[in-house]
Write an enzyme that holds these catalytic residues in place. Structure first.
Site, mmCIF file in Angstrom:
data_model
loop_
_atom_site.group_PDB
_atom_site.id
_atom_site.type_symbol
_atom_site.label_atom_id
_atom_site.label_comp_id
_atom_site.label_asym_id
_atom_site.label_seq_id
_atom_site.Cartn_x
_atom_site.Cartn_y
_atom_site.Cartn_z
ATOM 1 N N PHE A 185 -31.720 -7.230 -34.104
ATOM 2 C CA PHE A 185 -31.191 -7.884 -35.304
ATOM 3 C C PHE A 185 -30.223 -9.022 -34.996
ATOM 4 O O PHE A 185 -29.990 -9.876 -35.840
ATOM 5 C CB PHE A 185 -30.467 -6.849 -36.193
ATOM 6 C CG PHE A 185 -29.092 -6.480 -35.701
ATOM 7 C CD1 PHE A 185 -27.988 -7.290 -35.956
ATOM 8 C CD2 PHE A 185 -28.883 -5.328 -34.957
ATOM 9 C CE1 PHE A 185 -26.726 -6.956 -35.478
ATOM 10 C CE2 PHE A 185 -27.617 -4.988 -34.488
ATOM 11 C CZ PHE A 185 -26.540 -5.818 -34.752
ATOM 12 N N GLU B 285 -36.527 -5.174 -38.462
ATOM 13 C CA GLU B 285 -36.657 -4.891 -39.907
ATOM 14 C C GLU B 285 -35.342 -5.148 -40.644
ATOM 15 O O GLU B 285 -35.320 -5.258 -41.861
ATOM 16 C CB GLU B 285 -37.136 -3.452 -40.137
ATOM 17 C CG GLU B 285 -36.210 -2.340 -39.636
ATOM 18 C CD GLU B 285 -36.374 -2.020 -38.137
ATOM 19 O OE1 GLU B 285 -36.787 -2.907 -37.353
ATOM 20 O OE2 GLU B 285 -36.069 -0.872 -37.770
ATOM 21 N N LYS C 190 -42.942 -8.988 -33.740
ATOM 22 C CA LYS C 190 -42.469 -7.901 -34.618
ATOM 23 C C LYS C 190 -40.957 -8.084 -34.714
ATOM 24 O O LYS C 190 -40.207 -7.657 -33.838
ATOM 25 C CB LYS C 190 -42.822 -6.544 -34.005
ATOM 26 C CG LYS C 190 -42.899 -5.375 -34.981
ATOM 27 C CD LYS C 190 -41.625 -5.054 -35.731
ATOM 28 C CE LYS C 190 -40.619 -4.242 -34.953
ATOM 29 N NZ LYS C 190 -39.341 -4.070 -35.702
ATOM 30 N N GLU D 293 -21.252 1.019 -25.182
ATOM 31 C CA GLU D 293 -21.427 -0.278 -25.851
ATOM 32 C C GLU D 293 -20.927 -0.140 -27.288
ATOM 33 O O GLU D 293 -21.429 0.707 -28.041
ATOM 34 C CB GLU D 293 -22.913 -0.674 -25.859
ATOM 35 C CG GLU D 293 -23.142 -1.972 -26.617
ATOM 36 C CD GLU D 293 -24.581 -2.481 -26.560
ATOM 37 O OE1 GLU D 293 -25.507 -1.671 -26.702
ATOM 38 O OE2 GLU D 293 -24.752 -3.699 -26.385
ATOM 39 N N SER E 141 -31.710 -2.193 -27.837
ATOM 40 C CA SER E 141 -30.789 -1.231 -27.221
ATOM 41 C C SER E 141 -31.434 -0.572 -25.995
ATOM 42 O O SER E 141 -32.663 -0.532 -25.872
ATOM 43 C CB SER E 141 -30.404 -0.171 -28.249
ATOM 44 O OG SER E 141 -31.565 0.472 -28.708
ATOM 45 N N CYS F 217 -25.133 -9.353 -26.905
ATOM 46 C CA CYS F 217 -25.310 -8.555 -25.693
ATOM 47 C C CYS F 217 -24.452 -9.108 -24.565
ATOM 48 O O CYS F 217 -24.269 -8.450 -23.553
ATOM 49 C CB CYS F 217 -26.770 -8.514 -25.295
ATOM 50 S SG CYS F 217 -27.368 -10.118 -24.802
HETATM 51 P P1 NAD Z 1 -32.702 -1.601 -31.504
HETATM 52 O O1 NAD Z 1 -33.057 -1.118 -30.158
HETATM 53 O O2 NAD Z 1 -32.254 -0.607 -32.516
HETATM 54 O O3 NAD Z 1 -33.965 -2.363 -32.178
HETATM 55 C C1 NAD Z 1 -34.662 -3.375 -31.505
HETATM 56 C C2 NAD Z 1 -36.124 -3.365 -31.947
HETATM 57 O O4 NAD Z 1 -36.710 -2.114 -31.594
HETATM 58 C C3 NAD Z 1 -36.311 -3.529 -33.449
HETATM 59 O O5 NAD Z 1 -37.358 -4.433 -33.676
HETATM 60 C C4 NAD Z 1 -36.648 -2.130 -33.939
HETATM 61 O O6 NAD Z 1 -37.561 -2.129 -35.009
HETATM 62 C C5 NAD Z 1 -37.288 -1.480 -32.721
HETATM 63 N N1 NAD Z 1 -36.960 -0.037 -32.612
HETATM 64 C C6 NAD Z 1 -35.796 0.561 -32.988
HETATM 65 N N2 NAD Z 1 -35.847 1.880 -32.701
HETATM 66 C C7 NAD Z 1 -37.054 2.107 -32.131
HETATM 67 C C8 NAD Z 1 -37.686 3.270 -31.609
HETATM 68 N N3 NAD Z 1 -37.096 4.464 -31.620
HETATM 69 N N4 NAD Z 1 -38.938 3.143 -31.090
HETATM 70 C C9 NAD Z 1 -39.554 1.940 -31.061
HETATM 71 N N5 NAD Z 1 -38.994 0.806 -31.550
HETATM 72 C C10 NAD Z 1 -37.756 0.876 -32.071
HETATM 73 O O7 NAD Z 1 -31.609 -2.754 -31.310
HETATM 74 P P2 NAD Z 1 -30.752 -3.520 -32.410
HETATM 75 O O8 NAD Z 1 -29.743 -2.587 -32.985
HETATM 76 O O9 NAD Z 1 -31.649 -4.274 -33.333
HETATM 77 O O10 NAD Z 1 -30.015 -4.621 -31.489
HETATM 78 C C11 NAD Z 1 -28.809 -4.370 -30.831
HETATM 79 C C12 NAD Z 1 -29.031 -3.992 -29.381
HETATM 80 O O11 NAD Z 1 -29.789 -4.993 -28.712
HETATM 81 C C13 NAD Z 1 -27.730 -3.879 -28.591
HETATM 82 O O12 NAD Z 1 -27.796 -2.751 -27.763
HETATM 83 C C14 NAD Z 1 -27.699 -5.155 -27.776
HETATM 84 O O13 NAD Z 1 -26.937 -5.089 -26.575
HETATM 85 C C15 NAD Z 1 -29.147 -5.350 -27.490
HETATM 86 N N6 NAD Z 1 -29.443 -6.734 -27.132
HETATM 87 C C16 NAD Z 1 -29.675 -7.012 -25.824
HETATM 88 C C17 NAD Z 1 -29.914 -8.314 -25.440
HETATM 89 C C18 NAD Z 1 -30.160 -8.651 -23.987
HETATM 90 O O14 NAD Z 1 -30.507 -9.776 -23.711
HETATM 91 N N7 NAD Z 1 -29.987 -7.728 -23.064
HETATM 92 C C19 NAD Z 1 -29.923 -9.345 -26.393
HETATM 93 C C20 NAD Z 1 -29.682 -9.015 -27.727
HETATM 94 C C21 NAD Z 1 -29.435 -7.701 -28.091
#
Ligand code: NAD
Length: 491
Positions: A151, A178, A175, A384, A228, A283
């Site tokens: 997000f 959401e 994708k 985090e 994440s 991040c």
């Molecule tokens: P998230 O992991 O909750 O969601 C990311 C994506 O995964 C979304 O599109 C979501 O629909 C999907 N998703 C969520 N749960 C899932 C599951 N159980 N199974 C399959 N798909 C699933 O992450 P978020 O809350 O949207 O973003 C924040 C996180 O992203 C933080 O941990 C941040 O550090 C990380 N991030 C990392 C970087 C990097 O470059 N390392 C960059 C941006 C964000």
């Protein structure tokens, strides 16, 4: 309320799922749209794969010099529509105006670098590798590829991958998160104008079930994930088990070390921006600030003064320097971590939990928080936070501080503030993190460089952006040829 459509085969189409969830403005909980969700979205993934497969066969035959022409078109479309994209980013993610414009710029820079694909994907030739035999390595596209995004950067992150994927001759399925699908809706309505075969790029909305369909579909050859760490680990293990190439970027907990010879004014300004920019939801956001060799009274006082004057509010309003966090659940999680840190012995120099923004009473706002002397082995310093919280600790030596940096679960970034080149060199060589900043607070690589990440911040081999992306989206083919010299033969 509008239910968002998917973009498949060059058309806006209804999702196969009737299940939806609401997209909310984090500044006031206004419902912006409904987004398709649930297991029936797997049908949408299958349709997108089918049309992408056909489109990619056609696209891969288009010469690379022609393929990159669409990137020039795309850059112009982005530039002409910055304002409308930025406003959408702010409304659904909570960022300030400047932050939204900033991430669009980083997306554009990736498009620019990918315009160099005709050179970047060039192969190698060795003539006469043996007598009369030539050998060459060429790069070919993988086929249908996909990305799954988080997000916190609704526009930029897709562009760590998409421009490279299509320039190298692949089809690409997005994708989006959401929680923030509206920005990609705007961007796809621009990309609809590109000279691409129908079906080459598509967007499918949904959540976990949609992701699982991407992980399972045999047509998809490669997946780029950002989110994440638990989900990144899952995507990597399931995707690779299903024979796909996967790059999965995870979470972070980023330390910053400040040496006594650092410029206090500069360090203060940069560290405050690093911790509180995007309300701490980056991040690469700094989280734990380690001052070395003295109490660093000056830095502590300067940070306090700079941070306490930050204006929290709806990101599009003038003068606002920090927006809300993404959801009420996120706000509660951050609030609980602050409470836990205090109960474990940290001292709150600034406590942003009670803040209210006039006119936006329902928003997920937290003002900047500074916690001092947290317990090194406890959750506050290890987890985090992904919110506007700084932990301030002190250590005796640079060695101790580097050992602390290297003891963490993550390895996304680590920064050092100093005026001493030898200290900087030591840190650069010894810190276990994929992105290092020296007198820089957010060590975000420019598009020419890979977006690195070590330990639990990354699963895979090749990263997004630049040459790594070109390698990720291509497979090498080595050709060895013998052409007998017919002219020297006697017939
Ligand atoms: P998230 O992991 O909750 O969601 C990311 C994506 O995964 C979304 O599109 C979501 O629909 C999907 N998703 C969520 N749960 C899932 C599951 N159980 N199974 C399959 N798909 C699933 O992450 P978020 O809350 O949207 O973003 C924040 C996180 O992203 C933080 O941990 C941040 O550090 C990380 N991030 C990392 C970087 C990097 O470059 N390392 C960059 C941006 C964000």
């Amino acid at each position: 309320m509008e239910v968002l459509k998917n973009y498949i085969n060059g058309e806006w189409v209804k999702s196969s799922s009737t299940e939806t969830i609401e997209v909310l403005n984090p500044a006031n909980q206004a419902v912006l749209a409904k987004v398709p969700y649930g297991s029936a979205t797997a049908i949408d993934v299958a349709t997108a794969c089918e049309t992408a497969y056909t489109a990619q066969k056609e696209w891969s035959k288009v010469p690379v010099m022609k393929r990159v022409q669409v990137l020039y078109q795309l850059k112009s479309l982005f530039e002409a529509n910055r304002e409308v994209i930025a406003k959408t980013i702010t409304d659904e993610s909570g960022k300030t105006r400047d932050e939204s414009f900033g991430e669009i710029q980083r997306a554009i820079e990736n498009i620019e670098v990918a315009c160099g694909t005709p050179i970047l994907m060039a192969g190698d030739v060795i003539e006469d590798i043996a007598s009369g035999i030539d050998e060459m390595m060429i790069r070919q596209p993988l086929g249908v590829t996909a990305c799954i995004t988080p997000f916190n950067f609704p526009s930029m992150i897709v562009f760590w991958f998409l421009p490279y994927a299509i320039a190298t001759g692949n089809a690409f399925i997005v994708k989006p998160s959401e929680k923030v699908p509206m920005t990609m809706m705007k961007i796809f309505s621009l990309m609809d104008q590109l000279d691409l075969p129908k079906g080459l790029i598509s967007m499918v909305h949904g959540g976990k079930e949609t992701v699982d369909a991407i992980l399972e579909h045999p047509t998809i050859k490669a997946i780029s994930f950002v989110g994440s760490t638990p989900v990144a680990r899952y995507i990597y293990s399931k995707g690779t088990a299903n024979g796909k190439r996967v790059q999965a970027q995870g979470g972070a907990k980023n330390p910053v070390i400040v040496l006594p010879d650092a410029d206090v004014e500069m360090s203060t300004r940069i560290i405050a921006d690093s911790v509180y920019g995007c309300a701490g939801q980056r991040c690469l956001a700094a989280s734990t600030i380690v001052t070395v060799d003295d109490e660093n009274r000056n830095l502590k006082d300067a940070l306090y003064e700079t941070v306490k004057s930050r204006t929290v509010g709806y990101g599009w309003d003038q003068g606002v320097s920090m927006g809300p966090v993404i959801t009420p659940e996120s706000k509660n999680r951050i609030t609980d971590l602050i409470e836990l840190g205090i109960s474990e012995g940290a001292n709150a120099l600034l406590d942003g939990r009670k803040t209210k923004v006039s006119g936006y009473e329902e928003g997920n706002f937290l003002a900047p928080t500074i916690l001092e002397n947290g317990h090194l082995n406890k959750k506050l310093i290890q987890t985090e936070i992904f919110g506007p919280v700084m932990s301030l600790i002190s250590m005796k030596t640079i060695e101790e501080a580097i050992a602390f940096v290297n003891s963490g679960q993550y390895g996304n970034m680590a920064c050092l503030f100093t005026s001493n080149g030898a200290s900087a060199r030591k840190f650069r060589n010894e810190a276990d993190a994929g992105n290092i900043g020296i007198n820089i607070g957010v060590a975000a690589p420019m598009a020419q460089f890979p977006f690195s990440g070590w330990k639990d911040s990354f699963f895979g081999d090749l990263h997004g952006q630049g040459k790594h992306a070109i390698e990720f989206f291509t497979q090498t083919k080595v050709v060895i040829e013998r052409w007998p010299n017919i002219w020297s033969r006697k017939f």
